[in-house]
Design a protein around this motif. Structure first.
Motif, PDB file in Angstrom:
ATOM      1  N   ILE A 173     -40.959  18.801   1.167  1.00 51.84           N
ATOM      2  CA  ILE A 173     -41.331  17.386   1.391  1.00 51.84           C
ATOM      3  C   ILE A 173     -40.035  16.576   1.500  1.00 51.84           C
ATOM      4  CG2 ILE A 173     -42.656  15.415   0.533  1.00 51.84           C
ATOM      5  CD1 ILE A 173     -44.478  17.329  -0.923  1.00 51.84           C
ATOM      6  N   THR A 174     -39.957  15.740   2.555  1.00 57.45           N
ATOM      7  CA  THR A 174     -38.639  15.235   2.969  1.00 57.45           C
ATOM      8  C   THR A 174     -38.271  13.822   2.514  1.00 57.45           C
ATOM      9  OG1 THR A 174     -39.572  14.436   5.023  1.00 57.45           O
ATOM     10  CG2 THR A 174     -38.559  16.626   5.060  1.00 57.45           C
ATOM     11  N   ASP A 175     -39.218  12.998   2.145  1.00 59.40           N
ATOM     12  CA  ASP A 175     -38.800  11.626   1.795  1.00 59.40           C
ATOM     13  C   ASP A 175     -39.193  11.308   0.355  1.00 59.40           C
ATOM     14  OD1 ASP A 175     -41.486  11.561   2.296  1.00 59.40           O
ATOM     15  OD2 ASP A 175     -41.464   9.641   3.357  1.00 59.40           O
ATOM     16  N   VAL A 176     -38.751  12.183  -0.540  1.00 57.32           N
ATOM     17  CA  VAL A 176     -39.106  12.054  -1.948  1.00 57.32           C
ATOM     18  C   VAL A 176     -38.108  11.133  -2.642  1.00 57.32           C
ATOM     19  CG1 VAL A 176     -39.309  13.308  -4.131  1.00 57.32           C
ATOM     20  CG2 VAL A 176     -40.191  14.322  -2.012  1.00 57.32           C
ATOM     21  N   ILE A 182     -32.957   9.470  -2.572  1.00 56.10           N
ATOM     22  CA  ILE A 182     -33.955   9.940  -1.602  1.00 56.10           C
ATOM     23  C   ILE A 182     -33.558  11.368  -1.232  1.00 56.10           C
ATOM     24  CG2 ILE A 182     -32.682   8.796   0.281  1.00 56.10           C
ATOM     25  CD1 ILE A 182     -35.375   8.680   1.806  1.00 56.10           C
ATOM     26  N   GLY A 183     -34.550  12.237  -1.130  1.00 52.22           N
ATOM     27  CA  GLY A 183     -34.208  13.620  -0.810  1.00 52.22           C
ATOM     28  C   GLY A 183     -35.438  14.482  -0.635  1.00 52.22           C
ATOM     29  N   CYS A 184     -35.253  15.779  -0.812  1.00 49.92           N
ATOM     30  CA  CYS A 184     -36.281  16.768  -0.511  1.00 49.92           C
ATOM     31  C   CYS A 184     -36.772  17.447  -1.788  1.00 49.92           C
ATOM     32  CB  CYS A 184     -35.710  17.852   0.398  1.00 49.92           C
ATOM     33  SG  CYS A 184     -35.115  17.214   1.969  1.00 49.92           S
ATOM     34  N   ARG A 199     -30.120   6.472  -2.126  1.00 53.31           N
ATOM     35  CA  ARG A 199     -30.797   5.769  -1.034  1.00 53.31           C
ATOM     36  C   ARG A 199     -29.965   4.542  -0.658  1.00 53.31           C
ATOM     37  NH1 ARG A 199     -36.078   4.938   1.010  1.00 53.31           N
ATOM     38  NH2 ARG A 199     -37.068   6.205  -0.598  1.00 53.31           N
ATOM     39  N   LEU A 200     -29.597   4.470   0.599  1.00 52.87           N
ATOM     40  CA  LEU A 200     -28.796   3.341   1.082  1.00 52.87           C
ATOM     41  C   LEU A 200     -29.737   2.287   1.664  1.00 52.87           C
ATOM     42  CD1 LEU A 200     -26.063   5.590   2.726  1.00 52.87           C
ATOM     43  CD2 LEU A 200     -25.891   4.322   0.567  1.00 52.87           C
ATOM     44  N   PRO A 201     -29.289   1.027   1.707  1.00 51.16           N
ATOM     45  CA  PRO A 201     -30.197  -0.027   2.168  1.00 51.16           C
ATOM     46  C   PRO A 201     -30.573   0.124   3.637  1.00 51.16           C
ATOM     47  CG  PRO A 201     -27.973  -0.902   1.794  1.00 51.16           C
ATOM     48  CD  PRO A 201     -27.979   0.504   1.283  1.00 51.16           C
ATOM     49  N   ASN A 205     -34.162   4.929  12.218  1.00 48.26           N
ATOM     50  CA  ASN A 205     -34.942   5.801  13.102  1.00 48.26           C
ATOM     51  C   ASN A 205     -34.199   7.117  13.297  1.00 48.26           C
ATOM     52  OD1 ASN A 205     -37.122   3.967  13.763  1.00 48.26           O
ATOM     53  ND2 ASN A 205     -35.547   2.761  14.786  1.00 48.26           N
ATOM     54  N   GLY A 206     -34.957   8.188  13.329  1.00 47.06           N
ATOM     55  CA  GLY A 206     -34.365   9.475  13.664  1.00 47.06           C
ATOM     56  C   GLY A 206     -33.788  10.245  12.492  1.00 47.06           C
ATOM     57  N   THR A 207     -33.889   9.706  11.283  1.00 43.73           N
ATOM     58  CA  THR A 207     -33.344  10.458  10.140  1.00 43.73           C
ATOM     59  C   THR A 207     -34.124  11.763   9.946  1.00 43.73           C
ATOM     60  OG1 THR A 207     -34.662   8.991   8.742  1.00 43.73           O
ATOM     61  CG2 THR A 207     -32.306   8.565   8.833  1.00 43.73           C
ATOM     62  N   GLY A 208     -35.449  11.683  10.032  1.00 41.80           N
ATOM     63  CA  GLY A 208     -36.279  12.875   9.828  1.00 41.80           C
ATOM     64  C   GLY A 208     -36.032  13.932  10.905  1.00 41.80           C
ATOM     65  N   ASP A 209     -35.895  13.463  12.155  1.00 38.93           N
ATOM     66  CA  ASP A 209     -35.648  14.405  13.264  1.00 38.93           C
ATOM     67  C   ASP A 209     -34.312  15.114  13.077  1.00 38.93           C
ATOM     68  OD1 ASP A 209     -37.823  13.049  14.293  1.00 38.93           O
ATOM     69  OD2 ASP A 209     -36.588  11.769  15.575  1.00 38.93           O
ATOM     70  N   THR A 210     -33.310  14.340  12.671  1.00 40.08           N
ATOM     71  CA  THR A 210     -31.972  14.912  12.505  1.00 40.08           C
ATOM     72  C   THR A 210     -31.960  15.878  11.323  1.00 40.08           C
ATOM     73  OG1 THR A 210     -31.100  12.859  13.385  1.00 40.08           O
ATOM     74  CG2 THR A 210     -29.520  14.329  12.312  1.00 40.08           C
ATOM     75  N   LEU A 211     -32.628  15.464  10.232  1.00 40.79           N
ATOM     76  CA  LEU A 211     -32.729  16.357   9.073  1.00 40.79           C
ATOM     77  C   LEU A 211     -33.376  17.692   9.490  1.00 40.79           C
ATOM     78  CD1 LEU A 211     -32.470  16.206   5.771  1.00 40.79           C
ATOM     79  CD2 LEU A 211     -34.955  16.197   5.917  1.00 40.79           C
ATOM     80  N   ALA A 212     -34.434  17.628  10.287  1.00 42.92           N
ATOM     81  CA  ALA A 212     -35.138  18.842  10.713  1.00 42.92           C
ATOM     82  C   ALA A 212     -34.217  19.729  11.556  1.00 42.92           C
ATOM     83  CB  ALA A 212     -36.394  18.472  11.497  1.00 42.92           C
ATOM     84  N   LEU A 236     -26.885  13.673   6.083  1.00 42.79           N
ATOM     85  CA  LEU A 236     -27.730  12.540   6.480  1.00 42.79           C
ATOM     86  C   LEU A 236     -27.271  11.271   5.762  1.00 42.79           C
ATOM     87  CD1 LEU A 236     -30.214  12.310   8.392  1.00 42.79           C
ATOM     88  CD2 LEU A 236     -29.598  14.641   7.884  1.00 42.79           C
ATOM     89  N   ASN A 237     -26.906  11.422   4.480  1.00 40.11           N
ATOM     90  CA  ASN A 237     -26.429  10.270   3.733  1.00 40.11           C
ATOM     91  C   ASN A 237     -25.157   9.714   4.366  1.00 40.11           C
ATOM     92  OD1 ASN A 237     -24.642   9.123   1.349  1.00 40.11           O
ATOM     93  ND2 ASN A 237     -26.787   8.857   0.796  1.00 40.11           N
ATOM     94  N   GLN A 238     -24.240  10.608   4.733  1.00 41.77           N
ATOM     95  CA  GLN A 238     -22.998  10.161   5.382  1.00 41.77           C
ATOM     96  C   GLN A 238     -23.294   9.487   6.715  1.00 41.77           C
ATOM     97  OE1 GLN A 238     -20.481  13.668   5.742  1.00 41.77           O
ATOM     98  NE2 GLN A 238     -20.543  14.026   3.543  1.00 41.77           N
TER      99      GLN A 238
HETATM  100  P1  ADP Z   1     -38.256  10.004   8.826  1.00 40.20           P
HETATM  101  O1  ADP Z   1     -39.021   8.836   8.253  1.00 40.20           O
HETATM  102  O2  ADP Z   1     -37.483   9.697  10.078  1.00 40.20           O
HETATM  103  O3  ADP Z   1     -39.069  11.261   8.924  1.00 40.20           O
HETATM  104  P2  ADP Z   1     -37.092  10.352   6.213  1.00 40.20           P
HETATM  105  O4  ADP Z   1     -37.315   9.000   5.671  1.00 40.20           O
HETATM  106  O5  ADP Z   1     -37.940  11.484   5.759  1.00 40.20           O
HETATM  107  O6  ADP Z   1     -37.072  10.311   7.800  1.00 40.20           O
HETATM  108  O7  ADP Z   1     -35.560  10.718   5.950  1.00 40.20           O
HETATM  109  C1  ADP Z   1     -35.032  11.991   6.191  1.00 40.20           C
HETATM  110  C2  ADP Z   1     -33.745  12.129   5.407  1.00 40.20           C
HETATM  111  O8  ADP Z   1     -32.802  11.140   5.845  1.00 40.20           O
HETATM  112  C3  ADP Z   1     -33.891  11.900   3.910  1.00 40.20           C
HETATM  113  O9  ADP Z   1     -34.245  13.090   3.245  1.00 40.20           O
HETATM  114  C4  ADP Z   1     -32.484  11.442   3.541  1.00 40.20           C
HETATM  115  O10 ADP Z   1     -31.636  12.580   3.449  1.00 40.20           O
HETATM  116  C5  ADP Z   1     -32.049  10.644   4.761  1.00 40.20           C
HETATM  117  N1  ADP Z   1     -32.314   9.200   4.615  1.00 40.20           N
HETATM  118  C6  ADP Z   1     -33.333   8.505   5.182  1.00 40.20           C
HETATM  119  N2  ADP Z   1     -33.276   7.216   4.861  1.00 40.20           N
HETATM  120  C7  ADP Z   1     -32.204   7.054   4.062  1.00 40.20           C
HETATM  121  C8  ADP Z   1     -31.598   5.948   3.381  1.00 40.20           C
HETATM  122  N3  ADP Z   1     -32.103   4.719   3.445  1.00 40.20           N
HETATM  123  N4  ADP Z   1     -30.485   6.174   2.662  1.00 40.20           N
HETATM  124  C9  ADP Z   1     -29.949   7.409   2.583  1.00 40.20           C
HETATM  125  N5  ADP Z   1     -30.462   8.489   3.183  1.00 40.20           N
HETATM  126  C10 ADP Z   1     -31.568   8.339   3.922  1.00 40.20           C
END
Ligand code: ADP
Ligand code: MG
Length: 270
Positions: A173-176, A182-184, A199-201, A205-212, A236-238
């Motif tokens: 689960i990816t947005d715990v 925030i993490g998995c 979790r940064l402010p 868009n695209g965080t989930g796609d890039t993580l995948a 992803l944090n960087q």
């Molecule tokens: P999406 O909604 O695009 O599917 P998520 O919200 O699940 O993406 O985020 C995927 C990953 O991106 C998180 O597990 C985390 O590593 C990173 N991430 C997303 N939003 C933030 C944030 N605000 N600050 C830091 N990391 C983030």
């Protein structure tokens, strides 16, 4: 590696983000758009969309004739019940070493526009052959029929997801959220594991796609599940931090990717 998800010309997410990440990891990428959009759907108004559901069966037919065999596959946004079924059929016939499915269904407790209960059922079929699935909390609830909570009890949710997968497969689960992180979350020996970063402010868009893409790439390269998740969250944090540092006028463009690409190249050398 076969990567199947939407191609949004503007916005720097989904296929546009996955291809550079996986190319930097030395994969030969088959970039298969599941639909074509002028922009992604968040912040640009209504995009011009081309439905590719007539083209995709022809693609699979040609690839079968051409005897193209993929070793890995990453499936993101699909878009219709028919396409979910088509992909499920095609993928089950491939002998894949690794199938990663990001079961894109919704966010913040709601299905995305255009999806209904039948789509959730089709997604339950598509995750069956998967080795790794990457639902967010909303998607985990939808797949298991659990009422949505933003911070659900993770152990039963993960156990129910695992029951829908083949043995040896892993639900992540990816947005715990845990405290300020925030993490998995995933299960190892029946115990809930968590790996996160601050979790940064803002919302990106695209965080989930890039993580995948990062996770599929690292797992396919033989990194352990835990190492892959830790690296993915770190990168992803960087990338989010780098995006913030650009002081963009609008939030709609996807995250800055160049830092992740540098990390990948450094990893390969080291
Ligand atoms: P999406 O909604 O695009 O599917 P998520 O919200 O699940 O993406 O985020 C995927 C990953 O991106 C998180 O597990 C985390 O590593 C990173 N991430 C997303 N939003 C933030 C944030 N605000 N600050 C830091 N990391 C983030
Ligand atoms: Mg997601």
């Amino acid at each position: 590696m076969l990567v199947a998800e939407d191609l949004s010309a503007v916005g720097g997410i989904s296929l546009s983000a996955a291809v550079p990440v996986l190319t930097a990891m030395d994969y030969q990428v088959a970039a298969l758009p599941t639909s074509l959009l002028s922009t992604h759907t968040s912040g640009y108004g209504t995009p011009a969309i081309v439905d590719l559901s007539a083209w995709l069966p022809q693609v699979f037919k040609h690839w079968t004739t051409a005897q193209l065999d993929f070793q890995q596959a990453l499936i993101g946004y699909v878009g219709s019940v028919a396409l979910c079924q088509l992909l499920t059929d095609y993928l089950t016939k491939q002998s894949l070493e690794l199938l990663v499915v990001d079961p894109v269904l919704g966010d913040l407790g709601r299905l995305y526009d255009g999806f209904d209960a039948a789509y959730v059922v089709a997604m339950r079929q598509l995750i069956k052959p998967a080795d790794v699935i990457l639902p967010n909390v909303t998607e985990a609830c939808l797949l298991t029929g659990t009422p949505y909570q933003s911070q659900p009890e993770l152990a039963p949710l993960l156990q129910q997801l695992q029951q829908q997968l083949k043995s040896g497969a892993q639900a992540i689960i990816t947005d715990v959220t845990q405290d300020d992180q925030i993490g998995c979350a995933w299960l190892a020996n029946d115990q809930v594991q968590f790996s996160g970063q601050q979790r940064l402010p803002g919302h990106y868009n695209g965080t989930g796609d890039t993580l995948a893409a990062v996770l599929a790439g690292l797992l396919g390269r033989g990194y352990s599940l835990e190492r892959s998740i830790r690296l993915a969250n770190q990168w992803l944090n960087q990338a989010v931090a780098a995006t913030l540092a650009q002081h963009r006028a609008s939030e709609r463009q996807g995250i800055a990717l160049s830092g992740i690409l540098r990390e990948i190249l450094a990893l390969d050398q080291g």
